[in-house]
Write a protein that holds these residues in place. Sequence first.
Motif, mmCIF file in Angstrom:
data_model
loop_
_atom_site.group_PDB
_atom_site.id
_atom_site.type_symbol
_atom_site.label_atom_id
_atom_site.label_comp_id
_atom_site.label_asym_id
_atom_site.label_seq_id
_atom_site.Cartn_x
_atom_site.Cartn_y
_atom_site.Cartn_z
ATOM 1 N N GLY A 70 -28.644 40.099 -22.739
ATOM 2 C CA GLY A 70 -27.535 41.050 -22.544
ATOM 3 C C GLY A 70 -26.984 41.398 -23.989
ATOM 4 N N PHE A 71 -25.743 41.298 -24.148
ATOM 5 C CA PHE A 71 -25.123 41.533 -25.407
ATOM 6 C C PHE A 71 -25.619 40.761 -26.588
ATOM 7 N N GLY A 72 -26.017 39.683 -26.005
ATOM 8 C CA GLY A 72 -26.644 38.364 -27.172
ATOM 9 C C GLY A 72 -27.712 38.944 -27.957
ATOM 10 N N ALA A 73 -28.377 40.052 -27.439
ATOM 11 C CA ALA A 73 -29.829 40.438 -28.344
ATOM 12 C C ALA A 73 -29.203 41.555 -29.317
ATOM 13 N N LYS A 74 -28.068 41.678 -29.692
ATOM 14 C CA LYS A 74 -27.592 42.846 -30.352
ATOM 15 C C LYS A 74 -28.379 42.944 -31.822
ATOM 16 N N SER A 75 -28.765 41.810 -32.310
ATOM 17 C CA SER A 75 -29.353 41.870 -33.492
ATOM 18 C C SER A 75 -30.721 42.306 -33.670
ATOM 19 N N ILE A 109 -31.687 44.684 -31.302
ATOM 20 C CA ILE A 109 -31.616 46.076 -30.315
ATOM 21 C C ILE A 109 -30.599 47.014 -31.045
ATOM 22 N N LYS A 110 -31.165 47.839 -31.898
ATOM 23 C CA LYS A 110 -30.333 48.532 -32.925
ATOM 24 C C LYS A 110 -28.995 49.321 -32.354
ATOM 25 N N ASP A 111 -29.339 50.283 -30.985
ATOM 26 C CA ASP A 111 -28.279 50.742 -30.419
ATOM 27 C C ASP A 111 -27.569 50.252 -29.322
ATOM 28 N N LEU A 112 -27.618 48.824 -29.321
ATOM 29 C CA LEU A 112 -26.722 47.964 -28.296
ATOM 30 C C LEU A 112 -25.544 47.719 -28.859
ATOM 31 N N ARG A 113 -24.631 48.098 -27.950
ATOM 32 C CA ARG A 113 -23.101 47.671 -28.185
ATOM 33 C C ARG A 113 -22.544 46.990 -26.884
ATOM 34 N N GLY A 114 -21.146 46.385 -27.245
ATOM 35 C CA GLY A 114 -20.420 45.892 -26.007
ATOM 36 C C GLY A 114 -19.534 46.754 -25.770
ATOM 37 N N VAL A 115 -19.225 46.868 -24.395
ATOM 38 C CA VAL A 115 -17.975 47.609 -23.988
ATOM 39 C C VAL A 115 -16.930 46.759 -23.105
ATOM 40 N N ARG A 116 -15.955 46.240 -23.850
ATOM 41 C CA ARG A 116 -15.110 45.322 -23.487
ATOM 42 C C ARG A 116 -14.536 45.647 -22.001
ATOM 43 N N GLY A 117 -14.525 44.648 -21.198
ATOM 44 C CA GLY A 117 -13.929 45.058 -19.793
ATOM 45 C C GLY A 117 -13.084 43.697 -19.460
ATOM 46 N N GLU A 118 -11.753 43.910 -18.996
ATOM 47 C CA GLU A 118 -10.859 43.101 -18.440
ATOM 48 C C GLU A 118 -10.561 43.022 -16.939
ATOM 49 N N VAL A 119 -10.465 41.869 -16.550
ATOM 50 C CA VAL A 119 -10.292 41.987 -14.877
ATOM 51 C C VAL A 119 -9.143 40.745 -14.913
ATOM 52 N N LEU A 120 -8.564 40.931 -13.307
ATOM 53 C CA LEU A 120 -7.447 39.956 -13.018
ATOM 54 C C LEU A 120 -8.302 39.492 -11.675
ATOM 55 N N TRP A 121 -7.851 38.043 -11.540
ATOM 56 C CA TRP A 121 -8.145 37.336 -10.087
ATOM 57 C C TRP A 121 -6.969 37.036 -9.463
ATOM 58 N N VAL A 122 -6.506 37.801 -8.332
ATOM 59 C CA VAL A 122 -5.192 37.272 -7.670
ATOM 60 C C VAL A 122 -5.687 36.582 -6.368
ATOM 61 N N GLU A 123 -4.795 35.811 -5.398
ATOM 62 C CA GLU A 123 -5.000 35.540 -4.219
ATOM 63 C C GLU A 123 -3.647 35.610 -3.465
ATOM 64 N N THR A 124 -3.945 36.077 -2.378
ATOM 65 C CA THR A 124 -2.784 36.702 -1.251
ATOM 66 C C THR A 124 -3.381 36.401 0.113
ATOM 67 N N VAL A 182 -12.377 38.257 -19.360
ATOM 68 C CA VAL A 182 -12.893 39.535 -20.334
ATOM 69 C C VAL A 182 -14.288 39.343 -20.706
ATOM 70 N N ASN A 183 -15.049 40.324 -20.593
ATOM 71 C CA ASN A 183 -16.535 40.073 -21.165
ATOM 72 C C ASN A 183 -17.057 41.498 -21.696
ATOM 73 N N LEU A 184 -18.114 41.426 -22.141
ATOM 74 C CA LEU A 184 -18.725 42.810 -22.822
ATOM 75 C C LEU A 184 -19.757 43.446 -21.945
ATOM 76 N N ARG A 185 -19.686 44.752 -21.379
ATOM 77 C CA ARG A 185 -20.920 45.401 -20.760
ATOM 78 C C ARG A 185 -22.011 45.602 -22.093
ATOM 79 N N PRO A 186 -23.263 45.045 -21.568
ATOM 80 C CA PRO A 186 -24.156 45.514 -22.772
ATOM 81 C C PRO A 186 -24.757 47.000 -22.367
ATOM 82 N N ARG A 221 -38.146 43.527 -23.615
ATOM 83 C CA ARG A 221 -36.839 43.392 -23.971
ATOM 84 C C ARG A 221 -35.995 44.073 -22.832
ATOM 85 N N ALA A 222 -35.473 43.755 -21.907
ATOM 86 C CA ALA A 222 -34.490 44.613 -20.859
ATOM 87 C C ALA A 222 -33.128 44.322 -21.041
ATOM 88 N N ASN A 223 -32.678 45.478 -21.296
ATOM 89 C CA ASN A 223 -31.040 45.580 -21.799
ATOM 90 C C ASN A 223 -30.394 47.090 -21.168
#
Length: 370
Positions: free
Chosen positions: A215-220, A222-237, A309-313, A330-332
């Motif tokens: 995933g994003f860990g292969a950045k060095s 794969i030259k056009d690989l970037r991370g796209v930040r995503g944030e989520v919340l978990w709730v319970e009800t 929070v995580n990065l989408r590869p 290399r699959a990404n």
Amino acid sequence: MNGAPSQHIAVVGAGLLGRLTAWRLARLGLAVDLFEAGSLRDTPKAAAFTAAAMISPLSEVVDSERLIYDMGLASLDLWPLFLQQLSEGLSQPLQPASYREDGSLVVAHQQDSALLQQFAERLQFHLGNATEHSQWLQQNQLRELEPDLAGFHRGLLLPREAHIDNHALLTQLLTALQQLNVNCFERTPINNVNAHYIDTGTQKREYDWVIDCRGFGAKSDIKDLRGVRGEVLWVETGEIELQRPVRFMHPKYKLYVVPKPNRQFIIGATEIESEDLSPISLRSTLELSSALYALNPAFAEARVLRSDVNLRPSLIDNRPRIVTKPGLLRANGLHRHGYLLAPVVVENLVALITQQHPFSFADTLIEAQA
Ligand SMILES: Cc1cc2nc3c(=O)[nH]c(=O)nc-3n(C[C@H](O)[C@H](O)[C@H](O)COP(=O)(O)OP(=O)(O)OC[C@H]3O[C@@H](n4cnc5c(N)ncnc54)[C@H](O)[C@@H]3O)c2cc1C
């Protein structure tokens, strides 16, 4: 299978692609070693664990392209087969309710109904006659399907969409890997991933094939690989019950709520062009929670369990890609489409290793390197 079952394979990265690929190959009798930088069970680092795990070819085509939809439909066909095969060897397989293919809903409040209309028009733009793919629901029909969305005057049902309990899936894949005698190495970052060998830092290990699923860990590498930040919340009800993912159109944000087991919901997700992995911002927390509250005020008493929070590869064209050369794949680039597209990507990886006929979409996915 034409490929020699005696082949020895290294899979690097135990996120979504890594676990699925290692499992598909081990089932065929190949000897597989799986290396993961983080932990395999406690607080894993993979985006696969952060994801809401919707399998949503229709919703995704609206902001992407027809190819993502076509590949997504092919994956939708593969998921039930994968899950059936996974459960065959497990004593506690995924419950049927953990994978649900009963569609998703798109809603907007009356003052924002133009956004909902626009969503439907974009669907039609990409897919032609959208009536085949989506269905307008009036308030009473909506209420029948999802009583807790009674506050909306209409909604759009996208029948051919699914969602999965990804945490259960990823845990079960690990169990299956262990049962299939895959050597699983955790807390073992591999930064030297090469054709026919990896370097663990203390040892060079040789293989017939090395498959890079970092995933994003292969950045060095794969030259056009970037991370796209995503944030989520978990709730319970216990106040709200939803059977399917709901997308909520709002002038400022487009958000979704996905029901998870044990009265939990995941609310997501921001999409920020940044590789910052610091905790969720106050703004995102407010936006995600106000969307939830706007969906149904009964969410006000929900308990916030955690944020993630995580990065989408992601690659330059936001499409997945398999780069192949002898001894290395290399699959990404699964971007925001990991669960949507992984089965097709994985079947292509397996076909390359076992020298079967290319799987669907091979021409688009695979790029050969000398
Ligand atoms: C907030 C959010 C919501 C999402 N929601 C959805 C959704 O609803 N539907 C959908 O289809 N997709 C969704 N996605 C996208 C999906 O999560 C990703 O596309 C998918 O997880 C990518 O799979 P992957 O295996 O390539 O990477 P990952 O799942 O990130 O796995 C990569 C693995 O490699 C390991 N690794 C990294 N570097 C090394 C190293 N040097 N050595 C060894 N191991 C290493 C990592 O620790 C990790 O375990 C979402 C993503 C995010 C962030």
